[in-house]
Structures are given as structure tokens and as C-alpha cells.
Design a protein around this motif. Structure first.
Motif, PDB file in Angstrom:
ATOM      1  N   ALA A  63     -10.481  -5.305  25.271  1.00 14.17           N
ATOM      2  CA  ALA A  63     -11.039  -6.556  25.783  1.00 14.17           C
ATOM      3  C   ALA A  63     -10.450  -6.848  27.162  1.00 14.17           C
ATOM      4  N   SER A  64     -11.149  -7.687  27.935  1.00 13.62           N
ATOM      5  CA  SER A  64     -10.655  -8.064  29.273  1.00 13.62           C
ATOM      6  C   SER A  64     -10.901  -9.545  29.527  1.00 13.62           C
ATOM      7  N   PRO A  65     -10.185 -10.410  28.794  1.00 17.01           N
ATOM      8  CA  PRO A  65     -10.340 -11.849  29.048  1.00 17.01           C
ATOM      9  C   PRO A  65      -9.677 -12.220  30.373  1.00 17.01           C
ATOM     10  N   GLY A  66     -10.461 -12.711  31.292  1.00 19.35           N
ATOM     11  CA  GLY A  66      -9.907 -13.037  32.607  1.00 19.35           C
ATOM     12  C   GLY A  66      -9.598 -11.765  33.386  1.00 19.35           C
ATOM     13  N   ASP A  67      -8.414 -11.733  33.987  1.00 22.00           N
ATOM     14  CA  ASP A  67      -8.001 -10.569  34.778  1.00 22.00           C
ATOM     15  C   ASP A  67      -7.017  -9.692  34.030  1.00 22.00           C
ATOM     16  N   ARG A  68      -6.662 -10.051  32.818  1.00 25.23           N
ATOM     17  CA  ARG A  68      -5.637  -9.310  32.081  1.00 25.23           C
ATOM     18  C   ARG A  68      -6.280  -8.516  30.959  1.00 25.23           C
ATOM     19  N   PRO A  69      -6.236  -7.152  31.000  1.00 22.43           N
ATOM     20  CA  PRO A  69      -6.817  -6.338  29.922  1.00 22.43           C
ATOM     21  C   PRO A  69      -5.953  -6.380  28.672  1.00 22.43           C
ATOM     22  N   VAL A  70      -6.609  -6.290  27.539  1.00 22.55           N
ATOM     23  CA  VAL A  70      -5.907  -6.241  26.255  1.00 22.55           C
ATOM     24  C   VAL A  70      -5.989  -4.817  25.728  1.00 22.55           C
ATOM     25  N   TYR A  71      -4.825  -4.214  25.466  1.00 21.58           N
ATOM     26  CA  TYR A  71      -4.763  -2.835  24.990  1.00 21.58           C
ATOM     27  C   TYR A  71      -4.604  -2.817  23.473  1.00 21.58           C
ATOM     28  N   ILE A  72      -4.888  -1.646  22.903  1.00 17.36           N
ATOM     29  CA  ILE A  72      -4.702  -1.507  21.455  1.00 17.36           C
ATOM     30  C   ILE A  72      -3.256  -1.731  21.073  1.00 17.36           C
ATOM     31  N   ARG A  73      -2.318  -1.314  21.913  1.00 17.45           N
ATOM     32  CA  ARG A  73      -0.897  -1.493  21.592  1.00 17.45           C
ATOM     33  C   ARG A  73      -0.501  -2.963  21.501  1.00 17.45           C
ATOM     34  N   ASP A  74      -1.334  -3.827  22.099  1.00 20.24           N
ATOM     35  CA  ASP A  74      -1.019  -5.259  22.051  1.00 20.24           C
ATOM     36  C   ASP A  74      -1.353  -5.870  20.700  1.00 20.24           C
ATOM     37  N   VAL A  75      -2.272  -5.276  19.957  1.00 21.15           N
ATOM     38  CA  VAL A  75      -2.704  -5.889  18.699  1.00 21.15           C
ATOM     39  C   VAL A  75      -2.544  -4.952  17.508  1.00 21.15           C
ATOM     40  N   ALA A  76      -2.040  -3.728  17.733  1.00 20.88           N
ATOM     41  CA  ALA A  76      -1.923  -2.774  16.621  1.00 20.88           C
ATOM     42  C   ALA A  76      -0.812  -1.774  16.908  1.00 20.88           C
ATOM     43  N   ALA A  77      -0.328  -1.159  15.834  1.00 23.64           N
ATOM     44  CA  ALA A  77       0.662  -0.083  15.932  1.00 23.64           C
ATOM     45  C   ALA A  77      -0.034   1.234  15.623  1.00 23.64           C
ATOM     46  N   VAL A  78       0.103   2.213  16.486  1.00 23.68           N
ATOM     47  CA  VAL A  78      -0.546   3.507  16.326  1.00 23.68           C
ATOM     48  C   VAL A  78       0.493   4.531  15.888  1.00 23.68           C
ATOM     49  N   ASP A  79       0.188   5.236  14.798  1.00 28.09           N
ATOM     50  CA  ASP A  79       1.140   6.205  14.256  1.00 28.09           C
ATOM     51  C   ASP A  79       0.396   7.455  13.810  1.00 28.09           C
ATOM     52  N   PHE A  80       1.019   8.602  14.020  1.00 25.64           N
ATOM     53  CA  PHE A  80       0.463   9.871  13.553  1.00 25.64           C
ATOM     54  C   PHE A  80       1.018  10.140  12.161  1.00 25.64           C
ATOM     55  N   GLY A  81       0.355   9.558  11.157  1.00 28.95           N
ATOM     56  CA  GLY A  81       0.871   9.620   9.795  1.00 28.95           C
ATOM     57  C   GLY A  81       0.100  10.579   8.919  1.00 28.95           C
TER      58      GLY A  81
END
Length: 381
Positions: A244-262
Motif C-alpha cells: 500500500a502507499s497511503p500518502g508518500d510513505r509506502p507500506v511494506y510486508i515487513r511492516d505488517v507481517a513476519a516472513v519466515d522460510f519454515g
């Protein structure tokens, strides 16, 4: 008086000659065999040679091929509720399959993320033709299915394609490594021409897991299905995806989730003698010799064992070929013992000549039968 007697003797002679001539006509094949002994010996030799070759080459199976008039169409649509699966997929496929005139009944199942539609055909239906008709109807229905749904899988039921044996692989190392070893063995076994497929069960499989923080994502009671076409070589690439890109600041997956090679959630488990194993189910091709196929599997395993990691144990279970081999051996023993007993009884009761004829006739008739079985393309079950 003498003249009459002479005429009667001539009549009797004519009658006897007539009966003899009819007798000769009735047994012309026997007379031909007696008059041409060399030809008969050559014919016997041909029957013996072709019979033995046919007996060796005729496929041995555990059961005859049974035609099952059912074809299933299975479709996967992950994360979708059963009601939506019914509306979006199952009904669309049912409407098209119902248009096939030879279909007698359609049974469907809709569960979360999965649709299964089974079409039953009339008895005696050519299943090759039925399979083609189902493919045509599924192709017509595809444009009406959701784009995110996976390709419908058309499955034909065939009892002859059940596994003939199970190859169990175990070792004193991790399940991840154990599955890799089993997959290498699977690739080698599938190179055998008489093998149709080798299925794998047990072990664990790696997967990328994205653990979403629902509170930070703020989705409320809604559930979204997200599909990203493509492949990633590093989980960090996934973390840096912009969602997402609300305003001028992009939102990355790392901001809302934890990514793991499980590890992927296990959907199959295999254990043997108290140890975790990875099991390979070996399916042979229809009409191929089950004994030769099993021997080929053992040969491949023996060839690969020196290159397997230490502590690796490969054990075969549920080997159907063992029962077939025992039955074939029993058949051969019964043939020989039965022949000996018959000849012995006839030798005692009727003499050497009659016993010899019967002793030759029994195996020749069986060898001739094996030749006919091979020419007709049949199998020994």
C-alpha cells in the motif's frame, strides 16, 4: 446256391470297404500324422518353443483390469468458503457435464477450497471416449471459473493402478534430508519403463510462511486471498514488497507481517517399526509384468544403496509381486506333479504307449494355450 453265396460275400465286402472308407475319412488327421512323422515332430517342436517363450513373456498380474465407469473432476480454490465453491465452480462444471448423454448420475462435493464432481457413465461405455467427452466439457466450463482457481484435474478410476509395493526410506537424520533422499530414489524409480508413477508420502516440505499481524493490518472480520505469481529466491525480497502507499510513505510486508522460510503443514505421515519414514508408492503400467517390475525396483535400490547417506535403511513392504510369484510357482509345481501322476496311472493301467501319448498331449495343449493367450494380448492373473 454257390452263385448266391458269392454275391453275398461281395456285398459284405463292399459294405466293409464303405465302412473302412468312412472310418478313414473320420480320422484323416490321425492318418496324416502317421504318414508324416517328420512334419509332426517339427510341429511339436514349434509348439514347445513358442509355448515356452509365450509363458515367459505373458505379463503376470495380481488381478485383471476392471473398467470403472466413473470420472472425477477436482478443482482447488484455496481459502474459499464451501458456499462460494458450490456457486462458482461446482455448479458450472455440473451444468456442462450434465449435457453428456451417456452420463447416468453426477455426484458433487464442495468443501473449503475444494470442489469434486464425479460423473457416472452407463455400463459398457468406452472410457477413453468418456474421458474425451469430459475434457471437452471441462474446457467449455473453464472460462466461467474464477481466474484464481487452479486448473481442474480430471481423474479416471482404475484399480490396476494401485501401488504394487511400498518402498520405505528411513535414516538417522532430519526429515528434510530424508525427504530429499526419497525424492532422489523416486526420480530413479520413475525411469523404469514398466512403472507408471511413484507417489511420495511422509516427510516435511519447505515453504515460505507470511505470518500477518491482523491488528496492524486492520482488516477487521474480512479475509483476503492473496496470490503473487512468480518465484522468490530470498525471503527478504518478499519482505520488501509494497502492499500500500497511503500518502508518500509506502507500506511494506515487513511492516505488517513476519516472513519466515519454515515448513509446510504436514498432510501425510508414515511410520515403520516405530521410526519416521518417507514412503514411496510404486504403481506399474497396466498390462506389464508385475514380477519383472518388482525385480527392476529392487535392482535400482541395490544400485543406489552405496551412494545413500550413512544409516539410511530402505525396506520394501506390501509387495504384491511376492504373492503373484508364489502363485506362479504353485502353478508350475501343479503342472509337473499332475503330469507325473497322470502318466504314472496310465502307465500302470494302459501301458507304455498310451501313457506316452497322453504324457505328450497334456503339456503340448498347455503350451499351445500360452501361445494363444499371448497372441490375444491377455495377461495371466
Amino acid at each position: 446256391m454257390g452263385h448266391k453265396s458269392s454275391e453275398k460275400r461281395d456285398g459284405s465286402g463292399d459294405s466293409g470297404a464303405g465302412r473302412g472308407h468312412g472310418h478313414y475319412k473320420q480320422f484323416w488327421l490321425t492318418s496324416f500324422a502317421v504318414d508324416h512323422p517328420t512334419s509332426v515332430l517339427v510341429l511339436i517342436a514349434m509348439v514347445i518353443i513358442t509355448g515356452f517363450i509365450s509363458y515367459v513373456r505373458v505379463p503376470k498380474e495380481a488381478a485383471p483390469e476392471i473398467t470403472v465407469p466413473f470420472i472425477a473432476v477436482n478443482t482447488i480454490y484455496p481459502g474459499v468458503a464451501p458456499e462460494d465453491i458450490e456457486t462458482l465452480i461446482t455448479r458450472e462444471l455440473e451444468e456442462e457435464l450434465n449435457k453428456i448423454g451417456d452420463v447416468t448420475e453426477i455426484t458433487s462435493t464442495s468443501v473449503e477450497g475444494y470442489s469434486s464432481v464425479v460423473a457416472e457413465f452407463a455400463a459398457g461405455m468406452d472410457m477413453t471416449e468418456a474421458l474425451q467427452l469430459v475434457r471437452e466439457k471441462v474446457d467449455i466450463a473453464k472460462p466461467e471459473l474464477p481466474p484464481a482457481a487452479e486448473e481442474p484435474m480430471i481423474i479416471e478410476f482404475n484399480f490396476a493402478e494401485f501401488p504394487i509395493m511400498q518402498v520405505n526410506v528411513s535414516g538417522e537424520y532430519s526429515l528434510v534430508r530424508l525427504k530429499q533422499v526419497a525424492e532422489d530414489l523416486q526420480d530413479e524409480l520413475e525411469q523404469i519403463p514398466t512403472i507408471l508413477e511413484v507417489t511420495l508420502s511422509g516427510g516435511v516440505e519447505r515453504e515460505v510462511q507470511v505470518d500477518v499481524d491482523l491488528a496492524r493490518l486492520d482488516v477487521g472480520d474480512l479475509k483476503y486471498l492473496v496470490r503473487v505469481p512468480g518465484e522468490f529466491e530470498d525471503t527478504r525480497l518478499i519482505e520488501n514488497l509494497v502492499i500500500a502507499s497511503p500518502g508518500d510513505r509506502p507500506v511494506y510486508i515487513r511492516d505488517v507481517a513476519a516472513v519466515d522460510f519454515g515448513f509446510k503443514e504436514r498432510d501425510s505421515f508414515a511410520r515403520l517399526e516405530g521410526h519416521s519414514v518417507v514412503t514411496l508408492g510404486v504403481k506399474k503400467r497396466v498390462g506389464r509384468n508385475i514380477i519383472e517390475t518388482a525385480d527392476a525396483v529392487r535392482a535400482v535400490i541395490a544400485e543406489m544403496e552405496p551412494s545413500l547417506p550413512p544409516t539410511t535403511v530402505v525396506k520394501i513392504t506390501s509387495d504384491v509381486s511376492e504373492d503373484v510369484h508364489d502363485m506362479v510357482s504353485s502353478l508350475e509345481n501343479n503342472i509337473i506333479s499332475g503330469l507325473i501322476l497322470v502318466v504314472a496311472v496310465l502307465l500302470f493301467a494302459l501301458g507304455v504307449r498310451t501313457a506316452s501319448f497322453v504324457g505328450v498331449a497334456i503339456p503340448l495343449s498347455m503350451l499351445l494355450s500360452f501361445s494363444i493367450i499371448q497372441m490375444l494380448g491377455l495377461t495371466m492373473n
